[in-house]
Design a protein around this motif. Structure first.
Motif, PDB file in Angstrom:
ATOM      1  N   GLY A 102       0.964  -1.371   0.177  1.00  0.00           N
ATOM      2  CA  GLY A 102       0.211  -0.046  -0.182  1.00  0.00           C
ATOM      3  C   GLY A 102       0.833   1.365   0.038  1.00  0.00           C
ATOM      4  O   GLY A 102       2.007   1.397  -0.278  1.00  0.00           O
ATOM      5  N   CYS A 103       0.352   2.494   0.350  1.00  0.00           N
ATOM      6  CA  CYS A 103       0.793   3.498   0.198  1.00  0.00           C
ATOM      7  C   CYS A 103       1.915   3.976   1.066  1.00  0.00           C
ATOM      8  O   CYS A 103       2.768   4.655   0.807  1.00  0.00           O
ATOM      9  N   VAL A 104       1.860   3.400   2.452  1.00  0.00           N
ATOM     10  CA  VAL A 104       2.834   3.889   3.205  1.00  0.00           C
ATOM     11  C   VAL A 104       4.097   3.101   2.729  1.00  0.00           C
ATOM     12  O   VAL A 104       5.414   3.570   2.780  1.00  0.00           O
ATOM     13  N   ALA A 105       3.985   1.780   2.257  1.00  0.00           N
ATOM     14  CA  ALA A 105       5.189   0.992   1.608  1.00  0.00           C
ATOM     15  C   ALA A 105       5.576   1.748   0.518  1.00  0.00           C
ATOM     16  O   ALA A 105       7.026   2.028   0.457  1.00  0.00           O
ATOM     17  N   VAL A 119      10.040  -7.188   9.204  1.00  0.00           N
ATOM     18  CA  VAL A 119       9.314  -7.017   8.103  1.00  0.00           C
ATOM     19  C   VAL A 119      10.252  -7.546   6.959  1.00  0.00           C
ATOM     20  O   VAL A 119      11.363  -7.703   6.632  1.00  0.00           O
ATOM     21  N   ASP A 120       9.443  -8.709   5.977  1.00  0.00           N
ATOM     22  CA  ASP A 120       9.948  -9.550   5.054  1.00  0.00           C
ATOM     23  C   ASP A 120       9.828  -8.888   3.508  1.00  0.00           C
ATOM     24  O   ASP A 120      10.735  -9.115   2.928  1.00  0.00           O
ATOM     25  N   ILE A 121       8.681  -8.235   3.449  1.00  0.00           N
ATOM     26  CA  ILE A 121       8.392  -7.845   2.064  1.00  0.00           C
ATOM     27  C   ILE A 121       7.882  -6.416   2.006  1.00  0.00           C
ATOM     28  O   ILE A 121       6.906  -6.159   2.914  1.00  0.00           O
ATOM     29  N   VAL A 122       8.199  -5.369   1.270  1.00  0.00           N
ATOM     30  CA  VAL A 122       7.726  -4.275   1.013  1.00  0.00           C
ATOM     31  C   VAL A 122       7.294  -3.935  -0.211  1.00  0.00           C
ATOM     32  O   VAL A 122       8.238  -4.098  -0.990  1.00  0.00           O
ATOM     33  N   LEU A 123       5.967  -3.609  -0.448  1.00  0.00           N
ATOM     34  CA  LEU A 123       5.731  -3.719  -2.100  1.00  0.00           C
ATOM     35  C   LEU A 123       4.701  -2.543  -2.302  1.00  0.00           C
ATOM     36  O   LEU A 123       3.946  -2.301  -1.373  1.00  0.00           O
ATOM     37  N   GLY A 124       5.100  -1.553  -3.262  1.00  0.00           N
ATOM     38  CA  GLY A 124       4.096  -0.718  -3.599  1.00  0.00           C
ATOM     39  C   GLY A 124       2.918  -1.046  -4.363  1.00  0.00           C
ATOM     40  O   GLY A 124       2.754  -2.160  -4.797  1.00  0.00           O
ATOM     41  N   PRO A 125       1.738  -0.121  -4.363  1.00  0.00           N
ATOM     42  CA  PRO A 125       0.447  -0.522  -5.092  1.00  0.00           C
ATOM     43  C   PRO A 125       0.844  -0.993  -6.575  1.00  0.00           C
ATOM     44  O   PRO A 125      -0.221  -1.730  -6.930  1.00  0.00           O
TER      45      PRO A 125
END
Ligand code: SAH
Ligand code: SF4
Ligand code: F3S
Length: 474
Positions: A102-105, A119-125
């Motif tokens: 999402g948007c914070v990511a 945290v393992d994964i950070v993904l944008g929208p």
């Protein structure tokens, strides 16, 4: 490939189903709700079935919102809680993949890993279609994965067809992103520039939804009425045309769309409200402020008079249209006179309901660094005054519905025994006493009572012969 196991009931006493489980936490706008559904669809072929609780889940996705400061801060407190869940599961021998979407990511990227290294994964929208690959990399324990690209390929072209049934009232994203750059807003930075899905893909998804039982579709986009595409003949088309095409689908009873920008309310869209019965007499049209000075500072590129004129055209086309809006109080530079202009606009128009917020400075947006920031206590006082006026208008709108007869699309049972709940054309929840067989039907209801956030009524037997037959005493 592992077949997805059936969803298990929420009880922790239930034996764990074979296969993997996914728990999703979704904050923010309806587009995030839709995206969470798509992420679940993309993970289903990997064997991930839904889990109701994080401690039952092999993967947890937190789908986040960055629109106001408090929304972003919430992410880190929730992550603190999920860290404990992950730890407890690890001690019991169950690894957990924790993803922030999402948007914070999108906005914070690597900063999330700096503050929450578990945290393992950070993904944008825009990268949800790449989730399977990210999960594979995270499972190999090759370190955390960050993917906040704005890829050239459109995620919708790479996501599987919407698979899980969405219910009687479903969302369908038709447009994403924003090029308008309002002074206060993070959306153009978190969601990227405006892009429309092709009409054929939208119609195909709508057909699938209707085949699965959906009767009402809400079209979604950050600027949904900026949607543009091509018809089958290749001619350029806008949202009014698309709604006409959708309304022709047999079985689809109702259409809504959100969120619109005042600058994109064109004649074809206004005509759709007048001419297409499936288009509900309801419009969420954020205005933010009633002061031209502040509208200019906000870079909204319309005046209060433009907005009033658009509303007049909508009301001429569809006299019973209910209007809702968003307001921001305390944008930098907002004076008492500017705020008074906002109250005047609200009094002139009369809203069925509205969302209102204190201006929240967002890093990287022009307004955050602007002079003449409004002190918190002034924002507080203005918000209270504005919300009192909007509450009165909502109460008046609901009171005005009493005695009217309106079609209600019933979608679920209510909290009280025998209660069945649906939505009016104006989006109010309406409850009646009746059999559960009403669910899925659109029936005429006489509104008898208003409550704070809902209405109640009785079925009108003469206009609902089928329903009357089913209303045999229990
Ligand atoms: N695309 C829509 C709204 C997107 S965000 C539009 O153009 O209006 C939803 C709402 O959040 C906005 O309408 C605005 O009222 C509010 N909002 C956005 N940024 C904000 C901020 N920095 N502070 C307070 N409210 C904000
Ligand atoms: Fe944000 Fe303005 Fe775009 Fe709406 S139109 S998403 S408020 S920048
Ligand atoms: Fe929030 Fe992103 Fe929607 S910032 S409002 S989740 S577009």
């Amino acid at each position: 490939m592992t077949a997805p196991p059936p969803p298990a009931p929420p009880s922790s006493a239930t034996p764990r189903a074979p296969g993997r489980r996914l728990h999703m936490i979704t904050w923010g706008c309806q587009m995030n709700v839709y995206d969470s559904g798509r992420m679940a669809d993309v993970l289903a072929p990997l064997g991930y079935a839904p889990a109701d609780r994080p401690d039952d889940a092999d993967m947890i996705i937190l789908n986040t919102c960055h629109i106001r400061d408090r929304a972003a801060e919430k992410v880190f407190s929730e992550l603190g809680r999920l860290r404990l869940v992950k730890q407890a599961r690890a001690e019991a021998g169950h690894p957990t993949i924790l993803a922030v979407a999402g948007c914070v990511a999108q906005a914070e990227g690597a900063e999330i890993l700096a503050r929450a290294p578990y945290v393992d994964i950070v993904l944008g929208p825009q990268t949800y279609h790449r989730l399977p690959e990210m999960v594979a990399r995270a499972s190999r324990a090759a370190g955390a994965v960050i993917d906040t690209d704005f890829p050239a390929e459109q995620k919708f072209d790479h996501l599987p067809e919407q698979s899980a049934p969405q219910g009687l009232a479903a969302f369908l994203t038709i447009q994403e992103g924003c090029d308008k750059f309002c002074s206060f807003c993070v959306v153009p930075y978190t969601r990227g520039s405006e892009a429309s899905r092709p009409a054929a893909a939208i119609l195909a998804e709508a057909r699938r939804l209707v085949a699965q039982g959906t009767r009402e579709i809400t079209l979604l986009g950050q600027n949904v009425n900026a949607w543009h595409g091509a018809g089958p003949d290749g001619a350029p088309r806008s949202l009014g045309w698309l709604m006409r095409a959708l309304a022709d689908l047999p079985g689809l009873l109702r259409l809504r769309y959100t969120t619109s920008h005042p600058r994109d309310m064109d004649d074809e869209l206004i005509a759709a409200h007048a001419e297409i019965p499936a288009v509900m007499p309801f419009l969420h049209l954020p205005v933010q402020s009633g002061s031209d000075r502040i509208l200019a500072a906000m870079n909204r590129r319309h005046s209060a008079a433009d907005y009033r004129a658009t509303i007049a055209r909508l009301r001429a086309a569809r006299p019973d249209i209910a209007l809702t809006s968003d307001f921001i109080v305390g944008h930098p530079g907002e004076t008492d006179a500017d705020f008074a202009a906002t109250l005047a606009l609200i009094r002139d128009i009369g809203f069925a309901s509205a969302f209102s917020f204190k201006y929240s400075p967002r890093p990287g947006t022009p307004a955050a660094g602007a002079p003449h920031q409004v002190p918190e206590p002034v924002k507080d006082a203005r918000l209270q005054e504005l919300q009192a006026l909007l509450r009165d208008q909502q109460a008046a709108f609901n009171a005005d519905c009493v005695g009217r007869t309106a079609p209600v699309l019933f979608t679920h049972t209510g909290r009280h025994p025998g209660q069945v709940v649906g939505r009016s054309p104006w989006l109010q929840p309406v409850h009646v006493i009746g059999p559960t067989s009403l669910i899925g039907q659109e029936l005429m209801v006489k509104i008898t009572t208003t409550h704070t956030n809902s209405l109640s009524g009785t079925l009108v037997p003469a206009s609902n012969p089928a329903a009357t037959q089913e209303r045999t005493p229990a």
